[in-house]
Scaffold this active site. Structure first.
Site, PDB file in Angstrom:
ATOM      1  N   ASN A  47     -17.831   2.404 -14.598  1.00  0.00           N
ATOM      2  CA  ASN A  47     -17.553   1.825 -13.347  1.00  0.00           C
ATOM      3  C   ASN A  47     -16.318   0.877 -13.353  1.00  0.00           C
ATOM      4  O   ASN A  47     -16.631  -0.250 -13.529  1.00  0.00           O
ATOM      5  CB  ASN A  47     -18.613   1.185 -12.475  1.00  0.00           C
ATOM      6  CG  ASN A  47     -19.686   2.329 -12.302  1.00  0.00           C
ATOM      7  OD1 ASN A  47     -19.576   2.812 -11.210  1.00  0.00           O
ATOM      8  ND2 ASN A  47     -20.711   2.336 -13.017  1.00  0.00           N
ATOM      9  N   GLU A  48     -15.247   1.527 -13.148  1.00  0.00           N
ATOM     10  CA  GLU A  48     -14.003   0.527 -13.552  1.00  0.00           C
ATOM     11  C   GLU A  48     -13.762  -0.244 -12.359  1.00  0.00           C
ATOM     12  O   GLU A  48     -14.302  -0.072 -11.133  1.00  0.00           O
ATOM     13  CB  GLU A  48     -12.847   1.725 -13.935  1.00  0.00           C
ATOM     14  CG  GLU A  48     -12.823   2.299 -14.883  1.00  0.00           C
ATOM     15  CD  GLU A  48     -12.758   1.675 -16.609  1.00  0.00           C
ATOM     16  OE1 GLU A  48     -12.939   0.471 -16.244  1.00  0.00           O
ATOM     17  OE2 GLU A  48     -12.458   2.280 -17.495  1.00  0.00           O
ATOM     18  N   PRO A  49     -12.772  -1.243 -12.760  1.00  0.00           N
ATOM     19  CA  PRO A  49     -12.420  -2.088 -11.223  1.00  0.00           C
ATOM     20  C   PRO A  49     -12.197  -1.352 -10.054  1.00  0.00           C
ATOM     21  O   PRO A  49     -11.456  -0.439 -10.085  1.00  0.00           O
ATOM     22  CB  PRO A  49     -11.276  -2.813 -11.936  1.00  0.00           C
ATOM     23  CG  PRO A  49     -11.291  -2.835 -13.304  1.00  0.00           C
ATOM     24  CD  PRO A  49     -12.190  -1.563 -13.670  1.00  0.00           C
ATOM     25  N   THR A  66      -9.490   0.594 -20.853  1.00  0.00           N
ATOM     26  CA  THR A  66     -10.639   1.304 -21.362  1.00  0.00           C
ATOM     27  C   THR A  66      -9.968   2.292 -22.452  1.00  0.00           C
ATOM     28  O   THR A  66     -10.478   2.481 -23.553  1.00  0.00           O
ATOM     29  CB  THR A  66     -11.556   1.845 -20.313  1.00  0.00           C
ATOM     30  OG1 THR A  66     -12.126   0.832 -19.291  1.00  0.00           O
ATOM     31  CG2 THR A  66     -12.474   2.754 -20.655  1.00  0.00           C
TER      32      THR A  66
END
Ligand code: F6R
Length: 637
Positions: free
Chosen positions: A169-171, A188
């Protein structure tokens, strides 16, 4: 095993600071911490077993949970911990990804856990990286539903990325997001690049459980080790909830604990600047750290700090203890002044009572341990040069061959030169053929590894000759732990320690320099340091060791904080250039080096900027204005 944590409050309770919003426990090392986490998981599995219920575990991959899985496997094998009632849901998988690839999380989970315990294969759920684009959306919905059908996750294990991602769950991820496909953040991909041997090989996408999925777990434990995580850990625990740092959503989960080691926790206000949080016990190290911090905050040099500065910034108790700002300032100024020396091997015939090194013996035997074949010049090229010029008997010990960091192109260049010299050498023809056909992510055959190691050996000898060290003083230890041909190394073995100990026994040094840098991308520096520490432990009762001082330098990735420095060796602009030239001999590590971590600067640039930065910091604190400073911390064994 009893954990030696710095502080502990049960889940749901918080440290007494206005800063922290997530319960956390700080351990002195990640192994003990991992064992505690494994125990909590085992207790849950057994509790569910006793009640005839399945135990639904959400699991993570990455470097952080590996030791937890090892401990669970040990418990299964040695203590009979059964996984028969365990159902697992993994957080994520790269997309697209063949499950048999060594890069797949499917492979990871089987290698580290599932192949070694009695879990029913039907109970293992890992997002599939090979579903078609068309099916992907429905596949994610079904994954989510399956978790719900089991009544949700009883326990979720998490790591955290430097972007603040949990799962992938990235920014930008939404608070209520469910399982879905996602595009990986650039940072990442940088972090994943070493294991994929280059950022271009890292998949651009992944499937991940959502924040909503994770957050509905009844219990969450997030693991973070190492200083590269310290800043995101501080933002997550102390910052505002924001989609820019998705892990901050965990502030709303009432049964979450972050398990940290000291390095990962080091930026928390409670640990980094404890004087802002409550009463402190002012030992010398903490006072130095606080005074340097205060200078930075007030933009003042040490001797200009006033009582008011101390009082206004949580340091009034230091003022009481030290008498007055005037006294504290002078003491600190002198302490720092005394770290500076142009005589790293000690100044002959000089009063050494306030110098970092002893004057006697005049001529010292010195071993500079270098984990890779270029850390010596990158990290302490200026000091190395001075030691030689000042007449010490300097030995260099390259601990590993460094062969995996030579690119195929570079190796091909050398192989072709050998072939041009002797076209009949069939071994070289094989090497050239292999090099032509292989990509960087395929493991090297032994002959190529040897060639790559030799390239680095010859580069090193060019540099040591340039600095005036005779070849007989240059030792290539080729420690076996490193020789896997892949990024993943063997653990340190007795043989590695013995090789290091034998060299120390042979030379009987008065000074040892070692890389105290624990931040290189593949952990080699840490293992190399451990071999030295273990050898020192084994040898410390020998008479000659009473006379042996150990100095730690930091490698290409990280520098000592000013308050940690015990010796600072200045360099003139000419010496800076000489150091640069010595680094240039390591041509295979120049111009697009394979493993440079997440810093895109070349090693020589980093070294120069870092040494210059240390000099500027000293100057800002009110000390002399040098072009560059190399920094060392003394290690007491
Ligand atoms: C892995 C995962 C990621 C990692 C994170 C930290 O399943 O979901 O969120 O936990 O990227 O990775 P490491 O532990 O390698 O630092």
């Amino acid at each position: 095993m009893k954990a030696t944590n710095i502080s502990y409050k049960p889940a749901g309770q918080f440290e007494d600071t206005r800063f922290e919003k997530i319960h956390n426990v700080v351990f002195s090392n990640s192994v003990e911490a991992s064992i505690c986490v494994a125990q909590e998981i085992a207790t849950l599995i057994k509790l569910k077993q006793a009640n005839n219920k399945p135990c639904i575990l959400g699991l993570a991959t990455g470097s952080s949970p590996i030791r937890v899985y090892e401990e669970l496997v040990r418990m299964h094998k040695e203590e009979g911990l059964s996984f028969s009632n365990v159902v697992t849901f993994n957080l994520d998988e790269y997309y697209p990804m063949d499950k048999n690839s060594i890069h797949s999380y499917f492979y990871f989970m089987h290698q580290h856990l599932f192949n070694h315990v009695n879990i029913n294969p039907n109970n293992i759920n890992i997002p599939s990286g090979s579903v078609s684009q068309k099916e992907l959306h429905q596949y994610c919905i079904d994954y989510e539903l399956k978790i719900k059908e089991y009544g949700g996750l009883d326990f979720q294990l998490l790591g955290i990325g430097r972007t603040g991602h949990i799962g992938f769950n990235e920014p930008g991820s939404h608070y209520n997001s469910g399982t879905r496909s996602i595009t990986l953040d650039h940072l990442t991909k940088i972090d994943a690049a070493p294991s994929f041997l280059g950022i271009n090989n890292v998949p651009k996408k992944a499937i991940t459980m959502g924040i909503g999925t994770v957050k509905s777990a009844k219990r969450i434990i997030l693991l973070a080790w190492g200083h590269t995580k310290s800043s995101i850990i501080k933002d997550t625990i102390e910052g505002e909830i924001t989609s820019e740092v998705p892990a901050t959503y965990l502030q709303k989960h009432s049964n979450t604990t972050f398990i940290l080691n000291e390095e990962a926790a080091q930026d928390l206000t409670r640990l980094n600047t404890p004087w802002l949080v409550g009463q402190c016990v002012w030992n010398e190290e903490l006072s130095s750290k606080a005074i340097i911090w205060l200078c930075d905050l007030t933009k003042k040099s040490i001797l200009k700090l006033t009582d008011e500065d101390y009082n206004n910034n949580g340091m009034s108790s230091l003022l009481i203890q030290g008498g007055s700002s005037y006294d504290i300032n002078i003491k600190m100024f002198n302490k720092l002044q005394h770290t500076i020396t142009g005589w790293p091997g000690g100044k002959p015939n000089a009063d050494d009572s306030s110098r970092p090194e002893r004057a006697n013996p005049h001529k010292k035997r010195v071993i500079i341990f270098s984990p890779h074949p270029d850390d010596d010049v990158i990290s302490m090229g200026g000091t190395f040069d001075r030691l030689v010029e000042q007449g010490h008997d300097v030995h260099i010990a390259y601990q590993t061959s460094g062969n995996i960091a030579v690119s195929n192109q570079e190796a091909l260049k050398f192989a072709e030169v050998i072939k041009d010299m002797d076209s009949k050498d069939s071994k070289i023809a094989t090497i050239i053929n292999k090099l032509h056909s292989k990509t960087e992510d395929v493991e090297d055959i032994k002959a190529i590894r040897i060639l790559k190691g030799l390239i680095r050996k010859r580069e090193s000898l060019a540099a040591t000759r340039f600095l005036g060290v005779p070849d007989k003083n240059v030792h290539f230890l080729n420690l076996p732990f490193y020789e896997t041909g892949t990024i993943k190394k063997h653990p340190m073995g007795k043989i590695d320690v013995d090789i290091v100990a034998n060299l120390i026994t042979k030379i009987k040094p008065h000074q040892i320099y070692a890389a105290g840098d624990l931040a290189d991308p593949h952990g080699t520096h840490k293992v190399c340091l451990d071999t030295i520490f273990t050898a020192l432990e084994n040898l410390k009762h020998e008479d000659y060791m009473n006379d042996c001082w150990v100095w730690l330098y930091r490698g290409a990735w990280h520098e000592w904080d000013i308050h940690q420095i015990d010796m600072a060796v200045p360099m003139s602009p000419d010496q800076v250039l000489k150091k640069r030239k010595a680094i240039f001999f390591h041509q295979s590590q120049k111009d697009g080096v394979m493993f440079q971590g997440n810093d895109t600067r070349e090693f020589w640039v980093r070294a120069e900027e870092r040494n210059n930065e240390t000099a500027q910091k000293y100057h800002k604190l009110g000390l002399a204005d040098y072009a560059a400073l190399e920094a060392f911390k003394r290690y007491y064994y």
